[in-house]
Each structure stands twice: as C-alpha cells, then as structure tokens.
Design a protein around this motif. Structure first.
Motif, PDB file in Angstrom:
ATOM      1  N   ALA A  27      24.496 -13.380  23.735  1.00  0.00           N
ATOM      2  CA  ALA A  27      24.779 -14.062  24.998  1.00  0.00           C
ATOM      3  C   ALA A  27      24.739 -13.090  26.174  1.00  0.00           C
ATOM      4  N   ASN A  28      24.505 -13.656  27.349  1.00  0.00           N
ATOM      5  CA  ASN A  28      24.538 -12.897  28.605  1.00  0.00           C
ATOM      6  C   ASN A  28      25.659 -13.489  29.449  1.00  0.00           C
ATOM      7  N   THR A  84      31.111 -17.237  32.678  1.00  0.00           N
ATOM      8  CA  THR A  84      30.051 -18.202  32.375  1.00  0.00           C
ATOM      9  C   THR A  84      28.926 -17.510  31.620  1.00  0.00           C
ATOM     10  N   ASP A  85      28.160 -18.303  30.880  1.00  0.00           N
ATOM     11  CA  ASP A  85      26.959 -17.757  30.268  1.00  0.00           C
ATOM     12  C   ASP A  85      25.816 -17.805  31.278  1.00  0.00           C
ATOM     13  N   GLU A  86      24.690 -17.234  30.914  1.00  0.00           N
ATOM     14  CA  GLU A  86      23.570 -17.072  31.839  1.00  0.00           C
ATOM     15  C   GLU A  86      23.075 -18.412  32.372  1.00  0.00           C
ATOM     16  N   LEU A  87      23.123 -19.450  31.542  1.00  0.00           N
ATOM     17  CA  LEU A  87      22.597 -20.759  31.942  1.00  0.00           C
ATOM     18  C   LEU A  87      23.664 -21.656  32.571  1.00  0.00           C
ATOM     19  N   GLN A  88      24.887 -21.114  32.732  1.00  0.00           N
ATOM     20  CA  GLN A  88      25.981 -21.857  33.357  1.00  0.00           C
ATOM     21  C   GLN A  88      26.368 -23.114  32.564  1.00  0.00           C
ATOM     22  N   LYS A  89      26.072 -23.134  31.266  1.00  0.00           N
ATOM     23  CA  LYS A  89      26.391 -24.316  30.458  1.00  0.00           C
ATOM     24  C   LYS A  89      27.818 -24.266  29.926  1.00  0.00           C
ATOM     25  N   ASN A  90      28.351 -23.068  29.770  1.00  0.00           N
ATOM     26  CA  ASN A  90      29.697 -22.909  29.244  1.00  0.00           C
ATOM     27  C   ASN A  90      30.503 -22.043  30.208  1.00  0.00           C
ATOM     28  N   LYS A  91      31.772 -22.351  30.313  1.00  0.00           N
ATOM     29  CA  LYS A  91      32.620 -21.540  31.185  1.00  0.00           C
ATOM     30  C   LYS A  91      34.050 -21.564  30.680  1.00  0.00           C
TER      31      LYS A  91
END
Length: 675
Positions: free
Chosen positions: A531-532, A574-581
């Motif tokens: 993950a990023n 958050t992850d790189e795609l902003q899907k999880n926070k």
C-alpha cells in the motif's frame, strides 16, 4: 626485480644498440659527429620504448606520520541554553582549535550529539533529547582499534537511553562539565504507567514513580491525581537522601464513557527551583463494554455453568441461558453461544442467518453433525459414531487478537466425535487438536470472520475441566476467565474489521517524536505490504495542515513526526486511491524534558571519567586538561612505512621524453639534409 625482467632489460639495451648502430654507424661509410649524435638519439628512444613494453615495476618506501585522534564530543541539546552555557561551550571549542601544541600532537575530530551523533562542530542547541550513552557507543565504533581519547563537553543530563555511567570505554574519557555544579533539592515524577483504555465501572491501574534529589533527612510531599481540578487520589509520602524514591500502585474508578484527562502532581518543596517535573498529564479512554449474551442449549451440562461463571466474572457481561424452543429476541444480545446443536436448533439457525449475529458454536457427544453440516456453510466434519479425547496445543502464531498460553498442553482432554474438520472460509486456529503426543493440523478452537460476521467454534465438550486445570496451575480462576473473556470480547464486539486502522498515544510531550502506526489489510484481512499510505495532520488551534508518507516497518506502516508545537491535533490516514481512511487525534503537551534541569550532573560525569580512567574537568580547568593531554606520553604519533609499487607505464612523462627524442632526431636529419 626478477631475473626475467633483468634479462629483458639487458636484451632491450642490446636491441636498441643494434637498431641505432645499423642505422647510423654500420651502413654509413663516413662517420661524423652528427652520426654519433643521431645514433644516441635513436638508441635512447628505442630503449625507452622497449622498457615501456617490458613495464618493470618500481618499488618505493613511503614513510608517513600518523597522529593519535582526539575526539571532541559536544552536547548540542536545549539543556545547554537552559543552563546558560552556550557561550562557554563555544569558547571551549575555540580554545581547542586554537591550541597549537594540541593540534600539532593530535588529529582533532569534532562531533556534536543530541539523540544522534553528527560529525560537525556547528552547534545550535535546539535538540529536544540527549542520549550520551548512544553518542559514546557510536564514536567508539568509529575508532575501534585506534588511540582516541575523548573530550566530552556536556552538562551530563541525559533524557533518554541507557545509563551512560555503565559505558565501558577502551580509551580515557575526559568530561568537561558545563553548568552550575551546585545540586539543588528536587522532587519529581519520573514515570507514570497507565493503560490508555479502561472499561466502564471498572477500576484501572496506575503506577507512579517519584524521585527525590537532595541531602535532607526527611521531606514530606503529597502526591495527587486530579480530574477537572477534582482530586480522585492522594497519598502523603516521606523521602530522604537515602530512601529517595517511592513507587505508588493504585486504582482509579472509570465512572463514565469517553476520554478522561488527568493530572498527576507531587507537591513542591520549599525553594525548589525546577517545578516543571512535578506534574505529568495523561488521559484514559473509558469504553462501555457492557454486553448481553445468550447461551442456547437443549441439554444440561457442567460446561454451561463454567461459561456463565467465566463470562460473568466481567461485571459488564450477562449470560442468559435459553432453550432452542424458547422465544428469543436476537436484538437483545450481542452474540449467541450455541451449545451442542441438534435438530431442535432448526429455528435458531434460520433466525441466525436473517440477523447476521456473531456466534460461538461448541460441539460434543450430543451434537448432531448431519444437522450442523447442513445448516451452516462455514465448516463441516466427517464424523463417525465414535468419540475421541483431544488434548489441546496452543498456536503461538494466532494473530486475530492477543492472548496468552495458559499451559493448555497440560490441561485435561475434551471430548468430541472423531473425524476430519474442514473449513470453506479463511480461519485461524487458536488451539490445535493433540492425540497422545501427536499434534495434528486439525483445529480444536478456531475463529473466523467473513462478510462482517465473526464466529468461533470449539470442537469438544468438558471444557469445564480446563478451568479446573488452570486453577490448579495458577491458584486462581482469573487467567482462564480472562482467556474466555478475550474470546467473548472479540465475538461480542460491534466493531467490524476495517481494511485500514491506526494506533497512537493520545498524548506526546513537546520533546517527543509523534509516532503513528497503521495497518492495511486486503479483502481477506491479510496484511497488505504494497500500500501507499499518507497521513494528513491538522493543528486544531491554527488549522495548519501538513502531509507525510507512511513507511513500511515490518508488519505495519509508521511515521515519526518531529517539531510539532504544543496543541491539539487531528489526523487522517488514507491510501493512494482515497478509498480507505482512518482518523484519530493526539495532543502535544507544552513540556520539554530538556528544560527541567537546573544544574549539571557532576556525579554521573565523574563516574564516567573514573570508569574510563579519565578525569573530570570544568570550564575553569580546561587548560589543565590541554596540558595533561600534551604531556601524556601515551599519546604519541606513529610512523608507518608503506611500500608503493608503481608500474613504469604509469610514468607518463617518459612518453614525452620519447616524443622529444624522436622529434629532435627528425629535425637534425632535416637540417643536415638526410631526409
């Protein structure tokens, strides 16, 4: 030089003589002085070319003088400015550099340190931490096996790391103490140990360590814990120069849910200079863990009584025993325990599917495995009509939640039908089946989580024997009851696993690095190391926002944030795609440990000097240190002889000579009309 090279050089002289002689002497009838001059030029140019082709190696002895190193290690922390010693430290460094006798005898190496060591003599005195032991260890590694006495310029006050007086040095250390050497009496809270979470209506433990520094026969002080200026705990303590520390262990009740901020304080002494270290702030989050659990069984069994006693040992939990034919409102319960299901559980399983309720299934000799296999899709067992006694083996790699091995390998066996167990979903084994001395790969107690539902299954009855075995071993029911309640807590929790979660301390001191850790999982709740992740930190007081990447550290992601000012902060990861926070909060307290010191720690610096066979000096006796180092015969320059081997082909100026000889020969022939 080898015989082969010597023979080649002799042959080169002979060949050069033949070539030059044939050109200018043998085939010329009348010889003049010009012929002999041209002969000499040709002879030398051919000889040098042949010598370069032979390429003999030239050996040369090089003698160098190596001075002993003198390490100058300087404290660059805030405590130096707090004690108003910055100018003295800089003056000492300048005196060292300007002392010609010292620089002639030693190779001076300058380092500054705080919590890290830098090769530099530039000082800023802004570091929030001091680790003298680490600085000494790091420098000793650099000069391993060489002569390197050390001048340590410091106030001797260390805020982190191992006690530096225990450092064993192979070279003398000469501490130069800066700061007030008078010891003032001081009483302080050195450490507070407290869990950051507590359960409602429970009492949470606190451990406090108080230290007195001074020479008084007896000093009286009062230690208090306050919340919103209300005293929740107090105790009078008496300390003196010999009995100078106190350890207090006590409990405070958690009466309401949420974050609770507390202040630990020990009363000031008369004329006490440093009052910053008399107070420490901390916080505790109180969680409402109250839950109601239904145990459904169509039989009477000692296991049921054991489960009720173990679960209700936690005052926040109630276990209600029901029959499968009773009317059960599933909404009233956080989870269900299904004890030895059979055909009477048909309605229970149908309702369970509709409510998506967490459950714990316990099987045994009264379990109808055909019914159980057909009414849930998570696991199955190819059971035969024969029972088996299973011992238990603890799985040290179990990672669903933290739990300890109570010595299950020595516990009494439990009973279930014999057969192979298989799961259709990912699961984790907490206890393995053991038959005799053989540990099988079959689960005895397992947990699983799928589609936001948590479950567990124990393949065996008579677990009441485990509680008895644990009592015999531990002389208390608490360890086993704690083991059961951790499983129940996992199953009764309304919190669902997120792909991203984070953890951090609620409070940090101004001199601390803010450490935040995060865990990122894939769809199967396995750790994702690709993950990023980024963290966005916001100061709630100023609304200033900063952003940092999180680095992968073993099985988590982490970030260390420095130089944040005191205040309240919120963060979002958050992850790189902003899907999880995931979000969180922390507070930085306006407290700098480097500013708590009122004097230098002469005692520890002197102990360090004695242990290393050095000597303690002050700002006023620095010239004595210089004289001792200059006059000490132990520190002498060493002459080293080194043999340098150079191939002749590396002598580039020889090519220039050859070119000159050939050019001179050509111009002479041109001038005399030979061309």
């Amino acid at each position: 030089m080898s015989n082969t090279v010597l023979f080649s050089l002799v042959a080169a002289v002979f060949i050069a003589f033949l070539i030059a002689g044939f050109q200018y002497l043998f085939k010329v009838k009348t010889k003049s002085k010009v012929n002999y001059f041209l002969f000499l030029l040709r002879f030398l140019s051919v000889l040098l070319l042949l010598v370069l082709l032979i390429n003999p190696k030239i050996k040369k002895q090089i003698i160098t003088t190596v001075k002993p190193s003198l390490v100058v290690l300087t404290d660059d922390s805030k405590s130096i400015t707090k004690l108003k010693q910055a100018n003295n430290v800089k003056r000492i460094l300048l005196d060292i550099k300007n002392n010609k006798a010292l620089t002639d005898k030693f190779k001076l190496d300058f380092y500054s340190f705080s919590d890290i060591v830098k090769q530099s003599d530039s000082l800023f005195f802004k570091a929030n931490e001091t680790n003298i032991n680490k600085a000494l260890v790091d420098v000793s590694k650099l000069y391993k096996g060489s002569i390197a006495p050390t001048i340590l310029i410091s106030d001797g006050n260390q805020t982190k790391g191992v006690n530096y007086t225990n450092f064993l040095s192979k070279h003398p250390i000469y501490p130069v103490v800066v700061g007030d050497t008078v010891t003032y009496q001081d009483i302080k809270i050195t450490q507070l140990n407290v869990n950051k979470y507590a359960y409602l209506k429970h009492k949470f433990p606190i451990e406090a360590f108080i230290l007195y520094e001074g020479n008084a026969k007896n000093v009286q002080a009062k230690f208090t814990i306050t919340e919103n200026n209300a005293v929740v705990y107090s105790k009078n303590i008496v300390l003196n120069s010999k009995n100078n520390s106190a350890q207090l262990s006590f409990h405070i009740p958690a009466n309401s849910v949420g974050f609770h901020e507390y202040k630990a304080h020990v009363s000031y002494l008369k004329d006490e200079k440093n009052r910053i270290n008399n107070t420490k702030d901390f916080s505790v989050e109180v969680i409402n863990e109250k839950s109601k659990i239904a145990l459904i069984s169509s039989i009477i069994h000692p296991d049921i009584g054991m489960l009720k006693r173990s679960i209700e040992s936690n005052k926040q939990r109630v276990l209600v025993v029901k029959k499968p034919t009773d009317i059960i409102n599933f909404e009233d319960y956080q989870m269900l325990i299904l004890y030895q299901p059979n055909l009477k559980f048909k309605t229970v399983f149908n309702t369970l599917k509709l409510n998506n309720k967490n459950f714990f299934i316990i099987t045994g000799s009264k379990t109808n495995w055909n019914f159980l296999n057909n009414n849930q899709a998570y696991f199955s067992k190819k059971a035969i009509q024969k029972t088996e006694d299973y011992l238990s083996a603890f799985n040290d790699n179990f990672s669903t939640y933290l739990t300890k091995n109570l010595g299950f390998e020595t516990f009494s066996p439990i009973t279930d039908y014999f057969g192979d167990v298989s799961f259709t979903i990912p699961f984790e084994t907490l206890l393995h089946q053991q038959i005799g001395s053989f540990i099988t790969k079959q689960p005895l107690l397992a947990t699983f989580e799928v589609n936001k539902l948590r479950g567990a299954v124990l393949f065996g009855e008579h677990s009441w024997r485990w509680r008895m075995s644990s009592f015999v071993e531990k002389k208390s029911f608490e360890p086993f009851d704690g083991f059961v309640n951790k499983l129940i807590q996992y199953l009764a929790s309304n919190k669902r696993s997120s792909l991203l979660d984070a953890e951090n301390k609620p409070y940090f001191y101004a001199n601390e690095n803010v450490n935040v850790k995060a865990h990122f999982y894939d769809a199967n709740f396995e750790f994702n190391a690709t993950a990023n992740l980024w963290i966005t930190v916001k100061n709630k007081n100023t609304n200033k926002i900063i952003k940092y990447p999180l680095a992968l550290e073993n099985n988590n992601y982490g970030v260390n944030i420095t130089d944040l000012k005191a205040g309240n902060y919120s963060y979002k990861i958050t992850d790189e795609l902003q899907k999880n926070k995931v979000t969180g909060n922390f507070t930085i307290l306006n407290y700098n440990i480097e500013e708590q010191f009122e004097s230098a720690n002469v005692k520890m610096l002197n102990q360090l000097a004695e242990n290393s066979k050095g000597q303690l000096f002050s700002v006023n006796t620095i010239n004595t240190l210089f004289k001792n180092l200059i006059d000490d015969d132990k520190y002498k320059a060493i002459q080293k002889t080194k043999e340098k081997v150079t191939p002749l082909i590396d002598w580039k100026w020889l090519l220039g000579i050859i070119a000159f000889l050939l050019s001179l020969e050509w111009f002479t022939r041109k001038f005399k009309g030979y061309v």
